[in-house]
Write a protein that holds these residues in place. Structure first.
Motif: not given
Length: 364
Positions: A114-122, A146-149
């Motif tokens: 599943n989607l890696n939250p650590n890679l979303i912000s970039e 993910i909701n936090s981001i």
């Protein structure tokens, strides 16, 4: 032969009730947006603990309608970017494109797929307005992170729950974002499967619901009065009737899937095979293993009369339809698509069949 998924056997137990529903619908003579659709929308909303459920033609349409609904409400604009996993079925990406939005692919975690939250912000830019989360294979993504981001960047969260009916039920309230909207598919092979194409949207958003109810019906709330440029995507009355029969059994079916998965996880012992991680939120729509020699293992299992499938052999960015991405590199996604193999798992598998699958894999 142990079938990958024996739909005939799954649906056989409901045959008498299906026949009764067919007669009821025929006798009423109301075939589009009738009482069975209204009943299913109410029942599935209650099951999902949401205010609204909107029955639509299929899972892809459910996603497209969500995006188009947000565009009509001014929460999205054509050309906005949407974060989406690079490891997903192609429908997730097609929906973004069909709504004239721009997919931005983000790698998964190898352990969860599943989607890696650590890679979303970039990957977030000034044009990013939403995250499309996919609960792949029946396992919830890391929704709290993910909701936090999304909250920090003021992004919409849309959930592709096509493979995850009931997965949220073991989660605490923080995981379920009350502002998110989910798309479901009831394709026959899903945990809750119709006898043809069918889909639904669940949401707590009153305004979005009102818009989508019109959009699914040619953009019309009142006959011959078209407020929006809509589409024809309505849950079929007969499919809704069949789903009303099967919905009360969904939790029991999911529990049976989990029992089989737990046996696979504890009893398959072979260094050549990587097993999925077991999380409480997994409803095991698919039980997906990885191996270096996927086709060799698949051929071995077929020789032993065990049917398997590959979900999915080609990653989205390598598809001909997305030629603009063909030279892009998503190494984790590519590794997953090269190695995965789905084992048989369903509520109608017998203990003897599970025993045989386990023994055959351990002898590989």
């Amino acid at each position: 032969m142990i079938k990958f998924l024996d739909l005939q056997k799954i649906n056989a137990v409901y045959q008498e009730q299906f026949q009764e529903k067919l007669k009821l619908v025929l006798d009423k003579g109301w075939f589009i947006l009738g009482d069975e659709v209204k009943t299913f929308e109410r029942n599935f909303a209650n099951y999902c603990r949401t205010k609204h459920c909107i029955g639509v033609g299929n899972g892809l349409d459910a996603l497209v309608l969500i995006f188009k609904g947000y565009i009509e409400l001014g929460k999205l604009q054509r050309g906005d970017e949407v974060i989406v996993p690079s490891n997903t079925y192609v429908a997730s990406i097609l929906a973004i494109l069909q709504a004239d939005l721009v997919p931005v692919l983000v790698e998964p975690k190898l352990e969860t797929y599943n989607l890696n939250p650590n890679l979303i912000s970039e990957k977030i830019t000034s044009k990013t307005k939403a995250i499309l989360v996919v609960h792949l294979y029946g396992q919830l993504a890391e929704m709290e992170a993910i909701n936090s981001i999304a909250e920090h960047h003021n992004l919409l969260v849309i959930e592709d729950a096509a493979q995850a009916h009931g997965a949220f039920k073991n989660q605490n309230s923080k995981i379920k974002n009350q502002n998110s909207t989910s798309a479901y598919s009831f394709y026959p092979g899903k945990n809750l499967g119709a006898l043809g194409d069918a889909g639904a949207i669940t949401t707590n958003d009153d305004a979005l619901t009102k818009v989508i109810l019109s959009l699914r019906n040619y953009g019309s709330e009142k006959k011959y009065h078209n407020e929006y440029r809509g589409m024809n995507s309505r849950l079929d009355e007969l499919q809704a009737a069949f789903l009303n029969v099967k919905l009360p059994h969904l939790d029991a079916d999911n529990n049976k899937r989990k029992e089989i998965a737990n046996r696979y996880l504890s009893e398959i012992k072979n260094d050549k095979i990587v097993l999925p991680i077991s999380l409480q939120s997994h409803v095991f729509h698919l039980f997906v293993i990885r191996t270096d020699n996927r086709y060799g293992l698949q051929e071995y299992l077929l020789h032993n009369k065990i049917e398997t499938l590959i979900h999915y052999p080609i990653p989205p960015h390598k598809q001909t339809a997305f030629s603009e991405w063909n030279n892009h590199s998503f190494p984790i996604t590519e590794k997953i698509h090269k190695e995965v193999l789905s084992l048989p798992i369903s509520p109608v598998m017998t203990n003897e069949e599970v025993d045989f699958v386990i023994a055959t894999l351990n002898n590989y």
